[in-house]
Design a protein around this motif. Structure first.
Motif, PDB file in Angstrom:
ATOM      1  N   ALA A  77      74.553  48.926  66.188  1.00  0.00           N
ATOM      2  CA  ALA A  77      75.597  50.388  66.109  1.00  0.00           C
ATOM      3  C   ALA A  77      75.168  51.795  65.553  1.00  0.00           C
ATOM      4  CB  ALA A  77      77.147  49.954  65.865  1.00  0.00           C
ATOM      5  N   ILE A  78      75.100  51.852  64.055  1.00  0.00           N
ATOM      6  CA  ILE A  78      74.278  52.840  63.711  1.00  0.00           C
ATOM      7  C   ILE A  78      73.590  53.292  64.214  1.00  0.00           C
ATOM      8  CG2 ILE A  78      73.702  53.868  61.168  1.00  0.00           C
ATOM      9  CD1 ILE A  78      76.050  51.901  60.185  1.00  0.00           C
ATOM     10  N   PHE A  79      72.161  52.067  63.726  1.00  0.00           N
ATOM     11  CA  PHE A  79      70.813  52.880  64.896  1.00  0.00           C
ATOM     12  C   PHE A  79      71.046  52.970  66.098  1.00  0.00           C
ATOM     13  CE2 PHE A  79      68.916  50.052  60.842  1.00  0.00           C
ATOM     14  CZ  PHE A  79      67.692  51.010  60.166  1.00  0.00           C
ATOM     15  N   MET A  80      71.057  52.097  66.612  1.00  0.00           N
ATOM     16  CA  MET A  80      71.512  52.736  68.308  1.00  0.00           C
ATOM     17  C   MET A  80      72.678  54.299  68.265  1.00  0.00           C
ATOM     18  SD  MET A  80      69.309  50.715  69.890  1.00  0.00           S
ATOM     19  CE  MET A  80      70.199  51.089  72.242  1.00  0.00           C
ATOM     20  N   MET A  81      72.891  54.347  67.720  1.00  0.00           N
ATOM     21  CA  MET A  81      74.257  55.700  67.960  1.00  0.00           C
ATOM     22  C   MET A  81      72.910  56.911  67.356  1.00  0.00           C
ATOM     23  SD  MET A  81      76.459  57.747  68.035  1.00  0.00           S
ATOM     24  CE  MET A  81      78.350  56.256  68.101  1.00  0.00           C
ATOM     25  N   ILE A  82      72.224  56.545  66.382  1.00  0.00           N
ATOM     26  CA  ILE A  82      70.988  57.627  66.187  1.00  0.00           C
ATOM     27  C   ILE A  82      70.396  57.647  67.427  1.00  0.00           C
ATOM     28  CG2 ILE A  82      69.323  58.420  64.436  1.00  0.00           C
ATOM     29  CD1 ILE A  82      71.167  56.650  62.204  1.00  0.00           C
ATOM     30  N   VAL A  83      69.929  56.328  67.413  1.00  0.00           N
ATOM     31  CA  VAL A  83      68.626  56.939  68.443  1.00  0.00           C
ATOM     32  C   VAL A  83      69.055  57.001  69.841  1.00  0.00           C
ATOM     33  CG1 VAL A  83      67.243  55.620  70.422  1.00  0.00           C
ATOM     34  CG2 VAL A  83      66.654  54.726  67.691  1.00  0.00           C
ATOM     35  N   SER A  84      70.479  57.106  70.249  1.00  0.00           N
ATOM     36  CA  SER A  84      70.807  57.864  71.362  1.00  0.00           C
ATOM     37  C   SER A  84      70.974  59.180  71.586  1.00  0.00           C
ATOM     38  CB  SER A  84      72.333  56.767  71.549  1.00  0.00           C
ATOM     39  OG  SER A  84      71.970  55.424  71.855  1.00  0.00           O
ATOM     40  N   VAL A  85      71.758  59.241  70.409  1.00  0.00           N
ATOM     41  CA  VAL A  85      72.244  61.154  70.604  1.00  0.00           C
ATOM     42  C   VAL A  85      70.715  61.546  70.477  1.00  0.00           C
ATOM     43  CG1 VAL A  85      72.988  62.409  68.173  1.00  0.00           C
ATOM     44  CG2 VAL A  85      74.094  60.360  68.930  1.00  0.00           C
ATOM     45  N   LEU A  86      69.599  61.083  69.570  1.00  0.00           N
ATOM     46  CA  LEU A  86      68.348  61.707  69.079  1.00  0.00           C
ATOM     47  C   LEU A  86      67.876  61.303  71.124  1.00  0.00           C
ATOM     48  CD1 LEU A  86      67.258  60.927  65.817  1.00  0.00           C
ATOM     49  CD2 LEU A  86      67.300  62.747  67.008  1.00  0.00           C
ATOM     50  N   ALA A  87      67.839  61.049  71.938  1.00  0.00           N
ATOM     51  CA  ALA A  87      67.786  60.735  72.483  1.00  0.00           C
ATOM     52  C   ALA A  87      68.068  62.159  73.811  1.00  0.00           C
ATOM     53  CB  ALA A  87      67.661  59.824  73.600  1.00  0.00           C
ATOM     54  N   LEU A  88      69.162  61.990  73.675  1.00  0.00           N
ATOM     55  CA  LEU A  88      70.229  63.157  74.116  1.00  0.00           C
ATOM     56  C   LEU A  88      69.933  64.433  74.014  1.00  0.00           C
ATOM     57  CD1 LEU A  88      73.200  60.833  74.945  1.00  0.00           C
ATOM     58  CD2 LEU A  88      71.626  61.381  76.910  1.00  0.00           C
ATOM     59  N   LEU A  89      69.698  64.533  72.913  1.00  0.00           N
ATOM     60  CA  LEU A  89      69.963  66.000  72.163  1.00  0.00           C
ATOM     61  C   LEU A  89      69.210  67.279  72.929  1.00  0.00           C
ATOM     62  CD1 LEU A  89      70.382  66.145  68.588  1.00  0.00           C
ATOM     63  CD2 LEU A  89      72.420  66.876  70.546  1.00  0.00           C
ATOM     64  N   PRO A  90      67.905  67.081  72.961  1.00  0.00           N
ATOM     65  CA  PRO A  90      66.812  67.986  73.200  1.00  0.00           C
ATOM     66  C   PRO A  90      66.785  67.306  74.678  1.00  0.00           C
ATOM     67  CG  PRO A  90      64.992  65.913  72.266  1.00  0.00           C
ATOM     68  CD  PRO A  90      66.635  65.975  72.425  1.00  0.00           C
ATOM     69  N   LYS A  91      66.193  68.717  75.513  1.00  0.00           N
ATOM     70  CA  LYS A  91      66.232  68.139  76.592  1.00  0.00           C
ATOM     71  C   LYS A  91      64.727  67.525  77.640  1.00  0.00           C
ATOM     72  CE  LYS A  91      67.138  73.484  78.458  1.00  0.00           C
ATOM     73  NZ  LYS A  91      68.078  73.228  79.196  1.00  0.00           N
TER      74      LYS A  91
END
Length: 147
Positions: free
Chosen positions: A86-100
């Motif tokens: 959950a922690i790793f996927m949260m980090i990856v998902s947020v980083l994937a959603l942040l930039p354009k």
């Protein structure tokens, strides 16, 4: 009159099995979107590692190896795995959603967030099983009880 043994319910037909298979499907989908979009390598590596670990746990429970290898307390290991995932996927998902980024990276991030929700639900299911059924199949016995 003989007391009937409780029937064993196959792992794939249990709630825990459905949750693990859903986690696997969502993580594979997220990884596929990251691969198609040629996302940064850490996104692909982390989701690929999680796919491998989830597949390992599904295989472990389907073959009932958790019953054979009783030197490890598998439910605790499963809960820890759910939290780390959950922690790793949260980090990856947020980083994937942040930039354009591209649409596929955004979809990979969204499916990653859905994986996080499933990981938390999976951990809660296992915890509740341990909490409300301490005398169930996960109960550890002392060495002197076996003699």
């Amino acid at each position: 009159m003989k007391a009937e043994k409780p029937k064993h319910r196959p792992f794939c037909f249990s709630v825990k099995g459905h949750m693990k298979i859903l986690r696997l499907a969502l993580t594979v989908t997220s990884m596929t979107f990251f691969i198609i979009s040629q996302a940064p390598e850490p996104y692909i590596v982390i989701t690929g590692f999680e796919v491998t670990v989830i597949f390992f746990f599904i295989l472990l429970y389907m073959l009932r190896l958790d019953r054979l290898m009783d030197c490890i307390f598998w439910p605790l290991l499963d809960i820890i795995n759910s939290l780390v995932t959950a922690i790793f996927m949260m980090i990856v998902s947020v980083l994937a959603l942040l930039p354009k980024t591209t649409t596929f990276i955004l979809l990979g991030g969204v499916f990653g967030l859905l994986t996080v929700v499933c990981c938390i639900a999976d951990g809660v299911l296992i915890y509740r099983k341990l909490l409300f059924n301490p005398s169930g199949p996960y109960q550890k016995k002392a060495v002197h009880d076996k003699i």
